[in-house]
Motif scaffolding. Structure first.
Motif, PDB file in Angstrom:
ATOM      1  N   ASP A  16       0.846  -1.064  -0.227  1.00 32.61           N
ATOM      2  CA  ASP A  16       0.135  -0.012  -0.173  1.00 32.61           C
ATOM      3  C   ASP A  16       0.915   1.114   0.071  1.00 32.61           C
ATOM      4  N   LYS A  29       3.198   0.866   3.076  1.00 30.61           N
ATOM      5  CA  LYS A  29       2.933  -0.106   4.336  1.00 30.61           C
ATOM      6  C   LYS A  29       2.667  -1.353   3.639  1.00 30.61           C
ATOM      7  N   LEU A 147       6.765  -6.359   8.554  1.00 28.61           N
ATOM      8  CA  LEU A 147       6.025  -5.360   8.104  1.00 28.61           C
ATOM      9  C   LEU A 147       7.278  -4.129   7.839  1.00 28.61           C
ATOM     10  N   SER A 148       6.741  -3.448   6.668  1.00 32.47           N
ATOM     11  CA  SER A 148       7.728  -2.283   6.341  1.00 32.47           C
ATOM     12  C   SER A 148       6.909  -1.307   6.160  1.00 32.47           C
ATOM     13  N   GLU A 149       7.225  -0.052   6.796  1.00 31.65           N
ATOM     14  CA  GLU A 149       6.585   1.283   6.863  1.00 31.65           C
ATOM     15  C   GLU A 149       7.396   2.192   6.642  1.00 31.65           C
ATOM     16  N   ILE A 195      -3.600  -4.489   4.923  1.00 35.48           N
ATOM     17  CA  ILE A 195      -2.219  -4.804   5.207  1.00 35.48           C
ATOM     18  C   ILE A 195      -2.067  -5.311   6.611  1.00 35.48           C
ATOM     19  N   ASP A 196      -2.832  -4.742   7.590  1.00 29.16           N
ATOM     20  CA  ASP A 196      -3.115  -5.231   9.019  1.00 29.16           C
ATOM     21  C   ASP A 196      -3.584  -6.564   8.985  1.00 29.16           C
ATOM     22  N   LYS A 199      -1.407  -9.064   7.849  1.00 30.36           N
ATOM     23  CA  LYS A 199      -0.289  -9.561   8.850  1.00 30.36           C
ATOM     24  C   LYS A 199      -0.946 -10.653   9.866  1.00 30.36           C
TER      25      LYS A 199
END
Ligand code: ATP
Length: 289
Positions: A16, A29, A147-149, A195-196, A199
């Motif tokens: 995202d 995200k 998780l990449s932010e 995305i959450d 996860k």
């Protein structure tokens, strides 16, 4: 001394874009997942002080523009290293494919040269240096499921409980990540993936749940120019995949299978179809385990 490292490719289990920084970097995200497709790099220290890269693959530059050389030069200059290094790259990861091929090679260089040149830097130190070269390199240093932010450098590990097989297929086109992000700015993002939710499904080991939630906001951009991506996805879904998606900025497609026989069938189907130039029957991997 000689060090050999495997540099693993990644896929995105959802991607995202949630904003843009003043300096033009997009805020992302996404879930990053290493897969069992890798380049092999060998590092040998030399006394001549030079950074030399050798590769039998014509598709990769071996001059100072290669991310491996740029990582090596950054370390050498920052820490005034006298020694040089001779690096051999055996390339297997498809190039300009959305699989972080260049970034993972650079990550291997940071990790190997830290050892070879006795720099004693922590992974955090290496990540802080690496993000200046590429936003995905810190993830490639850490690896596994994450998780990449931020612009890609804010990483949180994800506890992967899911078991599945993958077919990865790249059509005979190269896509520039820069072009896709520039195009994205003139496209309206119609729906954002959960995305959450991806996860949580990964942590619950729920393969179908993962596939229900995955989405990639870059996919409509790349597909609008290269509709073959949709053809490959459809072919793999017609051949037993739970779902198939584009990874990163594309054009590589990955199909998720919850059954190894179906995955083998999907692999044969894409191989026969002529739609893809490179194809792999593979699985997710955590190099740290
Ligand atoms: P990402 O998923 O991070 O966007 P990608 O798979 O789309 O990466 P790369 O395979 O990293 O793209 O290659 C993009 C370009 O970077 C290539 O066309 C090549 O000229 C250059 N490049 C620099 N270093 C490397 C490397 N070590 N391996 C492959 N390409 C490299």
């Amino acid at each position: 001394m000689k060090i050999t490292r495997k540099a693993y490719a990644k896929i995105n289990l959802g991607l995202d874009v949630i904003g843009k920084r003043d300096d033009g970097y997009h805020l992302v995200k996404m879930i990053m997942q290493n897969v069992d497709i890798y380049d092999t790099l060998t590092f040998e220290d030399t006394k001549d002080g030079e950074i030399t890269l050798i590769s039998a693959d014509d598709g990769v530059p071996t001059d100072a523009s290669n991310l491996i050389c740029r990582a090596a030069l950054q370390l050498k200059e920052t820490f005034s290293v006298d020694k040089g290094v001779r690096i051999e790259l055996e390339k297997r990861i498809p190039i300009a494919a959305g699989m972080a091929g260049g970034s993972t090679d650079a990550a291997a260089a940071y990790l190997a040269l830290n050892e070879l040149w006795g720099l004693s830097l922590s992974k955090e130190d290496l990540c802080r240096m690496a993000v200046k070269l590429g936003a995905d390199i810190p993830y490639c240093i850490v690896g596994g499921t994450a998780l990449s932010e931020g612009i890609g450098e804010v990483l949180s590990p994800v506890d992967n409980k899911a078991e599945y097989q993958l077919v990865v297929a790249k059509p005979d086109i190269a896509v520039s990540t820069g072009w896709v992000y520039t195009e994205l700015d003139s496209h309206e993002i119609k729906s954002h993936p959960d995305i959450d939710g991806v996860k949580s499904a990964i942590e619950a080991g729920d393969v179908r749940g993962i596939c229900e939630k995955i989405g990639n906001v870059l996919e409509p951009v790349t597909v609008s120019k290269y509709p073959v991506i949709t053809d490959i996805e459809k072919l793999l879904e017609d051949n037993g995949a739970v779902r198939a998606f584009m990874t990163g900025s594309g054009p590589t497609v990955f199909a998720v299978y919850d059954d190894s026989k179906k995955a083998a069938k999907g692999y044969e189907a894409v191989k026969r179809s002529g739609l893809a130039r490179q194809f792999f029957l593979t699985k997710p991997i955590d190099p740290g385990q």
